[in-house]
Design a protein around this motif. Structure first.
Motif, short mmCIF file in Angstrom:
data_model
loop_
_atom_site.label_atom_id
_atom_site.label_comp_id
_atom_site.label_asym_id
_atom_site.label_seq_id
_atom_site.Cartn_x
_atom_site.Cartn_y
_atom_site.Cartn_z
N ARG A 70 104.87 -13.54 50.22
CA ARG A 70 104.63 -13.18 51.61
C ARG A 70 104.91 -14.36 52.51
O ARG A 70 104.47 -15.49 52.27
CB ARG A 70 103.17 -12.72 51.77
N ALA A 71 105.65 -14.10 53.59
CA ALA A 71 105.95 -15.13 54.59
C ALA A 71 105.30 -14.75 55.91
O ALA A 71 105.42 -13.60 56.35
CB ALA A 71 107.46 -15.27 54.77
N PRO A 72 104.61 -15.69 56.57
CA PRO A 72 103.90 -15.37 57.81
C PRO A 72 104.77 -15.31 59.06
O PRO A 72 104.45 -14.57 60.00
CB PRO A 72 102.88 -16.50 57.92
N THR A 73 105.84 -16.11 59.11
CA THR A 73 106.68 -16.20 60.30
C THR A 73 108.14 -16.28 59.87
O THR A 73 108.44 -16.45 58.69
CB THR A 73 106.37 -17.46 61.13
N ARG A 74 109.03 -16.17 60.84
CA ARG A 74 110.44 -16.19 60.48
C ARG A 74 110.88 -17.57 59.98
O ARG A 74 111.75 -17.66 59.12
CB ARG A 74 111.31 -15.71 61.65
N LEU A 75 110.26 -18.64 60.48
CA LEU A 75 110.62 -19.97 59.98
C LEU A 75 110.08 -20.18 58.57
O LEU A 75 110.71 -20.83 57.74
CB LEU A 75 110.12 -21.06 60.93
N ALA A 76 108.90 -19.63 58.29
CA ALA A 76 108.39 -19.69 56.92
C ALA A 76 109.29 -18.86 55.99
O ALA A 76 109.49 -19.22 54.83
CB ALA A 76 106.96 -19.17 56.87
N THR A 77 109.83 -17.77 56.52
CA THR A 77 110.76 -16.95 55.75
C THR A 77 111.98 -17.77 55.37
O THR A 77 112.43 -17.76 54.22
CB THR A 77 111.19 -15.71 56.58
N ARG A 78 112.51 -18.51 56.34
CA ARG A 78 113.68 -19.34 56.07
C ARG A 78 113.35 -20.47 55.10
O ARG A 78 114.16 -20.84 54.24
CB ARG A 78 114.22 -19.91 57.38
N MET A 79 112.17 -21.01 55.23
CA MET A 79 111.75 -22.09 54.34
C MET A 79 111.66 -21.60 52.90
O MET A 79 112.17 -22.25 51.98
CB MET A 79 110.40 -22.64 54.79
N LEU A 80 111.00 -20.47 52.70
CA LEU A 80 110.87 -19.94 51.35
C LEU A 80 112.23 -19.62 50.74
O LEU A 80 112.46 -19.85 49.55
CB LEU A 80 109.97 -18.69 51.36
N SER A 81 113.14 -19.12 51.55
CA SER A 81 114.50 -18.86 51.08
C SER A 81 115.18 -20.15 50.65
O SER A 81 115.84 -20.21 49.60
CB SER A 81 115.33 -18.18 52.16
N ALA A 82 115.00 -21.21 51.46
CA ALA A 82 115.60 -22.50 51.14
C ALA A 82 115.04 -23.08 49.85
O ALA A 82 115.73 -23.82 49.14
CB ALA A 82 115.37 -23.48 52.29
N LEU A 83 113.79 -22.72 49.53
CA LEU A 83 113.15 -23.23 48.32
C LEU A 83 113.46 -22.35 47.10
O LEU A 83 113.02 -22.67 45.99
CB LEU A 83 111.64 -23.31 48.52
N GLY A 84 114.18 -21.25 47.31
CA GLY A 84 114.59 -20.42 46.18
C GLY A 84 113.76 -19.16 45.99
O GLY A 84 114.06 -18.36 45.09
N ALA A 85 112.72 -18.97 46.79
CA ALA A 85 111.89 -17.77 46.66
C ALA A 85 112.52 -16.60 47.41
O ALA A 85 113.48 -16.76 48.17
CB ALA A 85 110.49 -18.05 47.20
N THR A 86 111.96 -15.42 47.18
CA THR A 86 112.36 -14.23 47.93
C THR A 86 111.25 -13.92 48.93
O THR A 86 110.20 -13.40 48.55
CB THR A 86 112.56 -13.03 46.99
N PRO A 87 111.44 -14.26 50.19
CA PRO A 87 110.37 -14.05 51.18
C PRO A 87 110.21 -12.59 51.55
O PRO A 87 111.18 -11.84 51.64
CB PRO A 87 110.84 -14.88 52.38
N VAL A 88 108.95 -12.19 51.76
CA VAL A 88 108.64 -10.84 52.21
C VAL A 88 107.75 -10.96 53.44
O VAL A 88 106.55 -11.19 53.33
CB VAL A 88 107.91 -10.03 51.11
N PRO A 89 108.32 -10.85 54.64
CA PRO A 89 107.51 -10.98 55.85
C PRO A 89 106.51 -9.83 55.97
O PRO A 89 106.87 -8.66 55.77
CB PRO A 89 108.55 -10.92 56.98
#
Length: 343
Positions: free
Chosen positions: A172-191
């Motif tokens: 789970r990602a709380p914001t769009r920047l956290a979404t981008r961060m998790l993607s950069a770290l290799g995770a699959t973000p789910v806002p």
């Protein structure tokens, strides 16, 4: 001419008008306060209720709050800001980041590894937002800006220790920047908004969630996860979110001067810092919930965090470009935010 007869009705009218004016000035004003978390949450118990009690005491009982938790007035968490703007609610506690891309300038404080403590970051955010983000908050009266005391990763079946562990995990990602961060770290973000997190974890829709400790007990997250991952506390916060306590301007304007002064006295940078400290203090309570559940904790060491920071540098670079494309000086805004956080 009998002036006495003429004056009596006039005096009566004046007395009546004076009494009406006095009654109006003594009138209790009830403020409808709306937010998206449960009534047992840190937000309501430690922040909104004390804030409301304070304005009540300082107004001699003339300001009163009616708090509506868990979106009881209707709508979704993403709609709270506009509920204050449109007068659906008088005051809202909202996460602007739930409306992705609308509050670009404010997002500087949500960049990866940007923030420090909730108290310090919140004071800095007030200064930054009231100078640089006035256009974004047009239509509401900001009372408090604050950030939370960072995020941790809470996972169901797998402990996160390294960046490699994040690969493919649905988080789970709380914001769009956290979404981008998790993607950069290799995770699959789910806002998703935080009220959806516990059920999503329990049903396996997500493998874990990036959320602050303070919401863990209120949402009972510790009961559906087994692992908690934190980053070295001596380093900047992995991720945070910027919140606003906002008031409908027409409601504020309708208040008599003495009640406006009470609201003003309970707004601003120091009140924002107080709010941020509430979230700092709530981290201990949230962690205790996980400890009592006998969940497994892990602190990512500084050398590994450095790899996460390096991998997520693109998030800040992309934000600078995006904000600059909207007519702002993105690099200047980033530098100003960083300087405020260091002071």
């Amino acid at each position: 001419m009998n002036t006495g007869k003429l004056l009596k009705p006039l005096l009566a009218a004046l007395l009546l008008a004076g009494g009406a004016a006095q009654a109006q000035s003594d009138k209790v004003v009830t403020l409808r306060v709306h937010h998206f978390l449960p009534p047992s949450s840190n937000t309501q118990v430690k922040f909104l209720e004390p804030w409301c009690a304070k304005i009540g005491a300082e107004s001699g009982g003339r300001l009163k709050c009616q708090i509506y938790p868990a979106m009881q007035m209707g709508g979704t968490p993403a709609q709270l800001f506009d509920q204050a703007k449109d007068g659906v609610a008088d005051i809202v506690w909202a996460l602007p980041g739930y409306q992705a891309g609308r509050f670009l300038v404010t997002e500087a404080f949500e960049l990866p590894f940007m923030g420090v403590s909730g108290e310090k970051s919140s004071r800095a955010l007030w200064t930054y937002a009231t100078k640089n983000a006035t256009a974004e908050f047009k239509g509401v009266r900001p009372l408090v800006f604050h950030v939370i005391a960072g995020m941790a990763l809470h996972t169901t079946t797998k402990q996160v220790r390294t960046m490699g562990d994040l690969s493919g995990m649905k988080l789970r990602a709380p914001t769009r920047l956290a979404t981008r961060m998790l993607s950069a770290l290799g995770a699959t973000p789910v806002p998703m908004p935080v009220p959806m997190v516990t059920e999503s974890l329990a049903k396996g829709v997500i493998d874990g969630a990036m959320i602050p400790w303070e919401v863990v007990p209120a949402m009972k997250v510790q009961e559906v996860v087994k692992f908690h991952t934190e980053t070295d506390p001596s380093l900047p916060l992995m991720s945070t979110s910027a919140f606003i306590l906002a008031m409908n301007p027409a409601k504020y304007d309708s208040l008599p001067p003495e009640l406006k002064k009470v609201i003003d006295a309970n707004s601003g940078p120091e009140v924002s810092a107080w709010a941020g400290k509430i979230w700092d203090d709530a981290t201990l309570t949230g962690r205790q919930a996980g400890l009592e559940r006998k969940n497994t904790f892990y602190t990512v060491p500084a050398d590994e965090v450095g790899k996460w920071q390096k991998a997520s540098e693109s998030v800040a670079a992309d934000w600078v470009k995006e904000v600059s494309a909207k007519g702002y000086d993105g690099q200047k805004l980033l530098a100003e935010a960083q300087a405020l956080l260091k002071n």
